[in-house]
Write an enzyme that holds these catalytic residues in place. Structure first.
Site, PDB file in Angstrom:
ATOM      1  N   ARG A   1       0.855  -1.191   0.000  1.00 32.82           N
ATOM      2  CA  ARG A   1       0.000   0.000   0.000  1.00 32.82           C
ATOM      3  C   ARG A   1       0.889   1.239   0.000  1.00 32.82           C
ATOM      4  O   ARG A   1       1.888   1.292   0.741  1.00 32.82           O
ATOM      5  CB  ARG A   1      -0.909   0.015   1.230  1.00 32.82           C
ATOM      6  CG  ARG A   1      -2.118  -0.903   1.141  1.00 32.82           C
ATOM      7  CD  ARG A   1      -3.118  -0.451   0.070  1.00 32.82           C
ATOM      8  NE  ARG A   1      -4.285  -1.319  -0.018  1.00 32.82           N
ATOM      9  CZ  ARG A   1      -4.417  -2.363  -0.831  1.00 32.82           C
ATOM     10  NH1 ARG A   1      -3.425  -2.699  -1.643  1.00 32.82           N
ATOM     11  NH2 ARG A   1      -5.534  -3.062  -0.855  1.00 32.82           N
TER      12      ARG A   1
ATOM     13  N   GLU B   1      -3.534   7.428  -4.944  1.00 36.85           N
ATOM     14  CA  GLU B   1      -3.763   6.689  -6.186  1.00 36.85           C
ATOM     15  C   GLU B   1      -5.032   7.223  -6.822  1.00 36.85           C
ATOM     16  O   GLU B   1      -6.037   7.359  -6.115  1.00 36.85           O
ATOM     17  CB  GLU B   1      -3.918   5.186  -5.911  1.00 36.85           C
ATOM     18  CG  GLU B   1      -2.613   4.551  -5.532  1.00 36.85           C
ATOM     19  CD  GLU B   1      -2.703   3.041  -5.335  1.00 36.85           C
ATOM     20  OE1 GLU B   1      -3.742   2.445  -5.729  1.00 36.85           O
ATOM     21  OE2 GLU B   1      -1.763   2.470  -4.811  1.00 36.85           O
TER      22      GLU B   1
ATOM     23  N   HIS C   1      -0.818   0.153  -9.896  1.00 37.44           N
ATOM     24  CA  HIS C   1      -1.500  -0.806  -9.011  1.00 37.44           C
ATOM     25  C   HIS C   1      -2.075  -1.997  -9.806  1.00 37.44           C
ATOM     26  O   HIS C   1      -3.290  -2.180  -9.870  1.00 37.44           O
ATOM     27  CB  HIS C   1      -2.610  -0.101  -8.199  1.00 37.44           C
ATOM     28  CG  HIS C   1      -3.018  -0.873  -6.972  1.00 37.44           C
ATOM     29  ND1 HIS C   1      -3.446  -0.263  -5.818  1.00 37.44           N
ATOM     30  CD2 HIS C   1      -3.069  -2.208  -6.728  1.00 37.44           C
ATOM     31  CE1 HIS C   1      -3.737  -1.183  -4.917  1.00 37.44           C
ATOM     32  NE2 HIS C   1      -3.513  -2.381  -5.449  1.00 37.44           N
TER      33      HIS C   1
HETATM   34  C1  8YV Z   1      -6.611  -5.329  -5.830  1.00 35.15           C
HETATM   35  C2  8YV Z   1      -4.901  -5.183  -3.952  1.00 35.15           C
HETATM   36  O1  8YV Z   1      -6.671  -5.566  -7.182  1.00 35.15           O
HETATM   37  O2  8YV Z   1      -5.907  -7.181  -3.209  1.00 35.15           O
HETATM   38  C3  8YV Z   1      -5.436  -6.093  -2.917  1.00 35.15           C
HETATM   39  O3  8YV Z   1      -5.374  -5.719  -1.733  1.00 35.15           O
HETATM   40  O4  8YV Z   1      -4.201  -4.287  -3.638  1.00 35.15           O
HETATM   41  C4  8YV Z   1      -5.179  -5.332  -5.412  1.00 35.15           C
HETATM   42  O5  8YV Z   1      -4.447  -6.375  -5.858  1.00 35.15           O
HETATM   43  C5  8YV Z   1      -7.212  -4.012  -5.543  1.00 35.15           C
HETATM   44  O6  8YV Z   1      -7.261  -3.835  -4.170  1.00 35.15           O
HETATM   45  C6  8YV Z   1      -8.583  -3.873  -6.178  1.00 35.15           C
HETATM   46  O7  8YV Z   1      -9.546  -3.534  -5.242  1.00 35.15           O
END
Ligand code: 8YV
Length: 311
Positions: A227, A256, A275
């Site tokens: 993150r 983001e 991302h």
């Molecule tokens: C997701 C991510 O695609 O799974 C997670 O926590 O960071 C990503 O891989 C993203 O969160 C979409 O909501």
């Protein structure tokens, strides 16, 4: 039949299965609903299917009196105020496991690309600067035998460690699983590559900052597929500029999307991806399956298969 609001169109057929049982509205735009619109559309919903770009905060939860379930599309759920949901008896679910390998693969892609200065080398070809073979050009860092420090040895951290073994890397970690755990400070001092795999919590916010960046080696490369706010970005920009560390490869940023004129992007030896950690078709389809299974279970009054809170 309950009313569900889904904040994006998703790959695969999972949403059809949801729509066969419940009344479903899917936000049709490329950009997500803004917070006010999301709140308005959530008011009458029993189920929400949300993602990283949707802040599901306490005010939205308070305004949505009929809400029973929030299925977040992702393993991370820091966009959801889980405490506020729990207080109101709302189940919250995530989509673990199915995106572990996709995210670990992208971590390694970033690690290798940064180590071998791949984006810069490719850019010289397009710019017409590949005028000869040069023994001294684009010299990168060796990965074999290097030390990889993994911050957070959960599912994705462990999958990255398995890949690192295939590259004959030495792996250090801050996880609590085995006796080999070391402190963050020691990991930063000893690693050639540092890869972040911890969740975003108040404890991990700006874990990588001016002080901790200064502990890293001047030859070290930072990789973040976890993150964005785990890294203090202005401090990272300064560290890249001053040569405190040699490079960074990020799949996540704060905010983001990262505006194209963000000062970070003018930093040297930096790779930023938008991302895409979980972005294989198979992983994204399986994430949709799990999110829908979570909603279907909760709306039938059952515990979600991947529920993150106790209600
Ligand atoms: C997701 C991510 O695609 O799974 C997670 O926590 O960071 C990503 O891989 C993203 O969160 C979409 O909501």
């Amino acid at each position: 039949m309950a009313y569900c609001f889904v904040t994006r169109q998703l790959p695969g057929t999972a949403l059809e299965r949801l729509a066969a049982v419940h009344e479903v509205d899917i936000w049709p735009e490329r950009l997500p609903p803004d917070p006010a619109t999301l709140r308005k559309l959530s008011v009458g919903a029993a189920g929400l299917l949300t993602m990283v770009s949707d802040p599901v905060d306490a005010s939205l939860i308070a305004a949505s009196s009929g809400l029973e379930a929030i299925a977040n599309y992702g393993v991370g759920y820091d966009n959801v105020d889980v405490e506020a949901a729990t207080e109101r008896g709302i189940r919250v679910g995530n989509t673990p496991d199915v995106l572990t390998d996709a995210t670990a693969d992208l971590t390694f892609a970033l690690l290798l690309a940064a180590a071998r200065k791949l984006p810069q080398a490719i850019a010289t070809v397009r710019a017409g600067d590949w005028i000869t073979w040069e023994p001294m050009a684009h010299l990168g860092a060796e990965v074999q035998g290097a030390t990889l420090g993994i911050v957070g040895l959960g599912r994705i951290g462990q999958a990255v460690a398995r890949r690192a073994q295939g590259f004959d890397m030495n792996v250090l970690h801050t996880g609590s699983r085995s006796g080999s755990r070391i402190s963050l400070e020691s990991l930063l001092q000893r690693s050639d590559f540092v890869s972040l795999h911890c969740p975003l919590t108040p404890e991990t916010f700006h874990l990588i900052n001016e002080r901790t960046l200064a502990l890293m080696r001047p030859t070290a490369i930072l990789i973040n597929t976890a993150r964005g706010p785990i890294v203090d970005q202005p401090a990272l920009r300064t560290a890249l500029e001053n040569g405190t560390i040699a490079g960074a490869a990020l799949d996540v940023t704060d905010p983001e999307p990262l505006p194209a004129n963000d000062p970070l992007l003018s930093g040297p030896n930096l790779i930023v991806a938008p991302h895409i950690g979980s972005g294989t078709r198979a992983a994204r389809e399986r994430m949709a399956d799990l999110a829908v299974e979570n909603l279907l279970a909760a709306l039938a009054g059952r515990r979600m298969p991947h529920q993150v809170n106790e209600v």
